[in-house]
Scaffold this active site. Structure first.
Site, mmCIF file in Angstrom:
data_model
loop_
_atom_site.group_PDB
_atom_site.id
_atom_site.type_symbol
_atom_site.label_atom_id
_atom_site.label_comp_id
_atom_site.label_asym_id
_atom_site.label_seq_id
_atom_site.Cartn_x
_atom_site.Cartn_y
_atom_site.Cartn_z
ATOM 1 C CG LEU A 166 106.479 -19.695 -13.204
ATOM 2 C CD1 LEU A 166 106.659 -18.172 -13.182
ATOM 3 C CD2 LEU A 166 107.662 -20.324 -13.961
ATOM 4 C CG ASP A 223 98.850 -14.797 -38.625
ATOM 5 O OD1 ASP A 223 97.835 -15.198 -39.224
ATOM 6 O OD2 ASP A 223 98.938 -13.661 -38.118
ATOM 7 N NE ARG A 234 115.573 -13.489 -37.572
ATOM 8 C CZ ARG A 234 115.232 -12.498 -36.747
ATOM 9 N NH1 ARG A 234 115.933 -11.394 -36.741
ATOM 10 N NH2 ARG A 234 114.213 -12.640 -35.931
ATOM 11 C CG HIS A 262 111.761 -24.007 -34.391
ATOM 12 N ND1 HIS A 262 111.570 -22.674 -34.125
ATOM 13 C CD2 HIS A 262 111.389 -24.184 -35.694
ATOM 14 C CE1 HIS A 262 111.111 -22.064 -35.214
ATOM 15 N NE2 HIS A 262 111.003 -22.956 -36.176
ATOM 16 C CD GLU A 308 107.215 0.433 -18.746
ATOM 17 O OE1 GLU A 308 108.063 0.791 -19.580
ATOM 18 O OE2 GLU A 308 106.356 1.204 -18.283
ATOM 19 N NE ARG A 361 112.375 -21.349 -40.524
ATOM 20 C CZ ARG A 361 112.397 -20.123 -40.020
ATOM 21 N NH1 ARG A 361 113.325 -19.265 -40.391
ATOM 22 N NH2 ARG A 361 111.486 -19.746 -39.140
ATOM 23 C CG ASP A 411 111.333 -13.331 -33.991
ATOM 24 O OD1 ASP A 411 111.294 -14.412 -34.627
ATOM 25 O OD2 ASP A 411 111.303 -12.220 -34.547
HETATM 26 C C1 FPP Z 1 109.988 -17.542 -33.835
HETATM 27 O O1 FPP Z 1 111.268 -17.739 -34.385
HETATM 28 C C2 FPP Z 1 109.687 -18.652 -32.985
HETATM 29 C C3 FPP Z 1 108.612 -19.481 -33.139
HETATM 30 C C4 FPP Z 1 107.624 -19.304 -34.204
HETATM 31 C C5 FPP Z 1 108.389 -20.640 -32.282
HETATM 32 C C6 FPP Z 1 108.919 -20.581 -30.901
HETATM 33 C C7 FPP Z 1 109.062 -21.975 -30.449
HETATM 34 C C8 FPP Z 1 109.961 -22.450 -29.592
HETATM 35 C C9 FPP Z 1 110.916 -21.593 -28.866
HETATM 36 C C10 FPP Z 1 110.070 -23.919 -29.324
HETATM 37 C C11 FPP Z 1 108.811 -24.595 -28.913
HETATM 38 C C12 FPP Z 1 108.204 -23.978 -27.716
HETATM 39 C C13 FPP Z 1 107.953 -24.595 -26.546
HETATM 40 C C14 FPP Z 1 107.308 -23.840 -25.463
HETATM 41 C C15 FPP Z 1 108.280 -25.991 -26.273
HETATM 42 P P1 FPP Z 1 111.466 -17.813 -35.955
HETATM 43 O O2 FPP Z 1 111.739 -19.202 -36.318
HETATM 44 O O3 FPP Z 1 110.337 -17.136 -36.647
HETATM 45 O O4 FPP Z 1 112.768 -16.985 -36.093
HETATM 46 P P2 FPP Z 1 113.263 -16.169 -37.365
HETATM 47 O O5 FPP Z 1 112.546 -14.847 -37.287
HETATM 48 O O6 FPP Z 1 114.721 -16.055 -37.105
HETATM 49 O O7 FPP Z 1 112.932 -16.952 -38.589
#
Ligand code: FPP
Length: 241
Positions: A124, A60, A17, A30, A195, A26, A13
């Site tokens: 892994l 979601d 931000r 990613h 944990e 945003r 997460d």
């Molecule tokens: C949450 O951050 C993150 C996600 C919903 C997506 C996670 C995706 C990646 C790390 C990239 C793609 C993944 C792979 C495995 C190639 P958010 O954007 O909701 O953060 P925020 O809470 O700051 O808005």
């Protein structure tokens, strides 16, 4: 055969931000998040992790703006395409948990090809959760379970594993970055005795040292699984829930 180190699961997460704090869109968060994924996958085997489950896209998350959904799907697609050969060379087995019927055909094909090409990896087991919802998986498993004659938690876990497409292994350590403290429908059955570590670090900043620190904290904790501490076991105390 399933390797025998730790199963670490991560809720990645804070991408949005992280990007917004830098005046970036945003999606830049990613993209930077994918680099963090590469760092933790590289670091994991040497830290004693044998299974790493990463929450890439929740059921979601379909409710996000369409362009963001498109980018996230594309990042997963590109990541699988570019990494499949290196994974196969380094003994990393990849699999994807979650629903597949709502993914594009192209992505489904790339997932299947990556799973086949890396299927022999023993260093892994990397599991990507895509269109994943723990509640949905448990609900679907319950719907199928009525056909099963052996009614036990183990047999339910097997059915849940089929629904997930790839097992329902217990999680040892669940990490969430980005400062929030919730599970967001991730591996609810599998994390019964996990944990939990919540870190304020945003996912794009997360690296091998952070993972190392989290593992050190995990190893310093006493896991009791409902039993009394080892030191008290000889003092006539009875096991509790
Ligand atoms: C949450 O951050 C993150 C996600 C919903 C997506 C996670 C995706 C990646 C790390 C990239 C793609 C993944 C792979 C495995 C190639 P958010 O954007 O909701 O953060 P925020 O809470 O700051 O808005």
């Amino acid at each position: 055969m399933e390797p025998t180190g730790l199963h670490v699961a991560i809720i990645m997460d804070g991408n949005g931000r992280w990007a917004q704090a830098r005046g970036l869109p945003r999606v830049a968060g990613h993209r930077a998040g994918v680099e963090a994924v590469r760092r933790v996958v590289r670091a994991a085997p040497a830290l004693g992790i044998s299974t790493l489950t990463l929450y890439a896209f929740s059921a979601d998350n379909w409710q996000r703006p369409q362009p963001e959904v498109t980018i996230l799907m594309r990042l997963v697609h590109e990541y699988l395409l570019t990494e499949t050969h290196p994974w196969a060379a380094h003994g990393i087995r990849v699999s994807v948990i979650g629903r597949r019927d709502r993914l594009s055909r192209g992505l489904r094909e790339v997932i299947e090809a990556a799973e086949v090409a890396t299927g022999q990896g023993g260093a892994l087991h990397l599991r990507l959760a895509v269109d994943y919802s723990a509640r949905e998986a448990i609900f679907r498993a319950a719907c199928r379970f009525y056909k099963v004659t052996e009614l036990s938690r183990d047999s339910f876990a097997r059915v849940l594993g089929e629904v997930n497409h790839d097992g329902a292994a217990d999680v040892d350590l669940l990490i969430r970055t980005g400062g929030e403290q919730r599970l967001s429908d991730f591996l609810l059955w599998e994390s019964a005795y996990a944990e939990l570590i919540f870190t304020p670090r945003m996912w794009p900043e997360f690296g091998a040292e952070d993972l190392d620190e989290a593992i050190a904290e995990f190893r310093a904790r006493e896991r009791r699984f409902g039993r009394v501490p080892d030191a008290a076991a000889g003092c006539g105390q009875r096991a509790t829930q």
